[in-house]
Scaffold this motif. Structure first.
Motif, PDB file in Angstrom:
ATOM      1  N   VAL A 188      -6.424  -0.870 -12.853  1.00 19.38           N
ATOM      2  CA  VAL A 188      -5.510  -0.474 -13.801  1.00 19.38           C
ATOM      3  C   VAL A 188      -4.475   0.473 -13.011  1.00 19.38           C
ATOM      4  O   VAL A 188      -3.462   0.729 -13.062  1.00 19.38           O
ATOM      5  N   ASN A 189      -5.304   1.492 -12.162  1.00 18.86           N
ATOM      6  CA  ASN A 189      -4.423   2.563 -11.387  1.00 18.86           C
ATOM      7  C   ASN A 189      -3.755   1.992 -10.269  1.00 18.86           C
ATOM      8  O   ASN A 189      -2.480   2.402 -10.252  1.00 18.86           O
ATOM      9  N   ILE A 190      -4.160   1.025  -9.597  1.00 19.02           N
ATOM     10  CA  ILE A 190      -3.480   0.254  -8.520  1.00 19.02           C
ATOM     11  C   ILE A 190      -2.107  -0.185  -9.200  1.00 19.02           C
ATOM     12  O   ILE A 190      -0.997  -0.113  -8.765  1.00 19.02           O
ATOM     13  N   LEU A 191      -2.381  -1.085 -10.236  1.00 14.20           N
ATOM     14  CA  LEU A 191      -1.350  -1.845 -10.855  1.00 14.20           C
ATOM     15  C   LEU A 191      -0.207  -0.771 -11.376  1.00 14.20           C
ATOM     16  O   LEU A 191       1.123  -0.995 -11.068  1.00 14.20           O
ATOM     17  N   THR A 192      -0.670   0.314 -12.048  1.00 13.24           N
ATOM     18  CA  THR A 192       0.376   1.342 -12.678  1.00 13.24           C
ATOM     19  C   THR A 192       1.146   2.157 -11.664  1.00 13.24           C
ATOM     20  O   THR A 192       2.408   2.321 -11.983  1.00 13.24           O
ATOM     21  N   ASN A 193       0.308   2.475 -10.814  1.00 18.87           N
ATOM     22  CA  ASN A 193       0.881   3.638  -9.544  1.00 18.87           C
ATOM     23  C   ASN A 193       1.549   2.762  -8.748  1.00 18.87           C
ATOM     24  O   ASN A 193       2.172   3.742  -7.863  1.00 18.87           O
ATOM     25  N   GLY A 194       1.359   1.581  -8.574  1.00 25.05           N
ATOM     26  CA  GLY A 194       2.081   1.111  -7.402  1.00 25.05           C
ATOM     27  C   GLY A 194       2.859  -0.259  -7.855  1.00 25.05           C
ATOM     28  O   GLY A 194       4.233  -0.135  -7.582  1.00 25.05           O
ATOM     29  N   TRP A 195       2.277  -1.191  -7.950  1.00 24.16           N
ATOM     30  CA  TRP A 195       2.910  -2.565  -8.372  1.00 24.16           C
ATOM     31  C   TRP A 195       4.002  -2.777  -9.436  1.00 24.16           C
ATOM     32  O   TRP A 195       5.036  -3.179  -9.256  1.00 24.16           O
ATOM     33  N   LEU A 196       3.786  -2.280 -10.374  1.00 27.64           N
ATOM     34  CA  LEU A 196       4.459  -2.423 -11.624  1.00 27.64           C
ATOM     35  C   LEU A 196       5.937  -1.643 -11.488  1.00 27.64           C
ATOM     36  O   LEU A 196       6.950  -2.143 -11.832  1.00 27.64           O
ATOM     37  N   LEU A 197       5.832  -0.537 -10.928  1.00 26.64           N
ATOM     38  CA  LEU A 197       7.132   0.446 -10.638  1.00 26.64           C
ATOM     39  C   LEU A 197       7.821  -0.188  -9.556  1.00 26.64           C
ATOM     40  O   LEU A 197       9.015  -0.278  -9.574  1.00 26.64           O
TER      41      LEU A 197
END
Length: 257
Positions: A188-197
């Protein structure tokens, strides 16, 4: 890709570990569209070797939206061979897997109108054992021929390519690092802090490609919702997008999509 210019770099590094000197060549190749569909625009694309910069230029004067634009393909070596003829480069019934031009010692130099247009640049070089060489191809577009020449000269060479890459690194580190979310789930951290933005900015705002705007359109409600994710990272872009959308809103409240 440079942050503030319409130019793309392809950096090729070759190192000779064969134990002997080698004579090599490197060829860069692109197929022009300069429109929406290649099958519609190919007959209108005209190529030339620019006498000032040495880059290979391409125009589509029949494109009603971008009549004056000039696309270019360049390599950071003055002793290049060129071709603007796709049929000549690939060969009759040829493919990119095994182009006919790769069986010859040099490209034909053929450019102009009424061709199956492409851009091919080839450089030849010698490498001693353990020697390394870097070759940089650049692909871009200018508002007109003068801007295209300026871009070619401005971004030619390894220092310009390296500087552009470092600027991209710094931009994304700053943008994606502005807000950090920490949970017990690393995925979730990887997805939220990098990919989604990244996806919101690159896909929804810049490319305008998504579920309902895959053709580059502006979706008033959907993109306004999505752009709010950037309020703490790119507030300037959020404001620009809000004003752009508001310019298409009627006083009664209805909007143009």
């Amino acid at each position: 890709m440079a942050l503030e210019a319409k130019i793309k770099f392809a950096v090729l590094k070759v190192r000779n570990e064969s134990g002997r000197s080698r004579r090599l060549s490197a060829t860069g190749y692109v197929e022009w569209v300069l429109g929406d569909l290649r099958s519609k625009s190919t007959m209108h694309v005209v190529t030339e070797v620019d006498s000032v910069s040495g880059a290979l230029f391409a125009r589509n004067s029949y494109n009603t939206e971008f009549t004056r634009r000039v696309a270019f393909f360049d390599v950071d070596d003055a002793t290049r061979h060129v071709s603007g003829d796709r049929t000549e480069f690939l060969g009759r019934n040829g493919t990119l897997r095994s182009p006919a031009a790769m069986t010859r010692t040099r490209l034909s130099g053929k450019v102009g109108a009424a061709l199956d247009p492409c851009a091919a640049l080839q450089v030849s070089f010698d490498l001693a054992d353990r020697q390394e060489r870097e070759i940089i191809f650049t692909l871009g577009v200018g508002q007109d021929a003068d801007e295209a020449r300026n871009l070619v000269h401005r971004f030619r060479g390894s220092a310009a390519a390296r500087g552009a890459l470092e600027a991209v690194w710094q931009y994304w580190n700053h943008t994606l690092g502005a807000v950090q979310v920490e949970t017990h789930d690393q995925s979730v951290n990887i997805l939220t802090n990098g990919w989604l933005l990244y996806q919101t900015l690159a896909c929804r705002l810049w490319a305008r490609s998504g579920y309902y705007q895959s053709g580059g359109a502006f979706g008033f409600r959907d993109q306004l919702q999505d752009v709010m994710a950037l309020i703490y990272t790119e507030p300037r872009l959020v404001r620009e997008h809000l004003l752009r959308c508001a310019a298409r809103q009627f006083s009664e409240g209805a909007v143009q999509h």
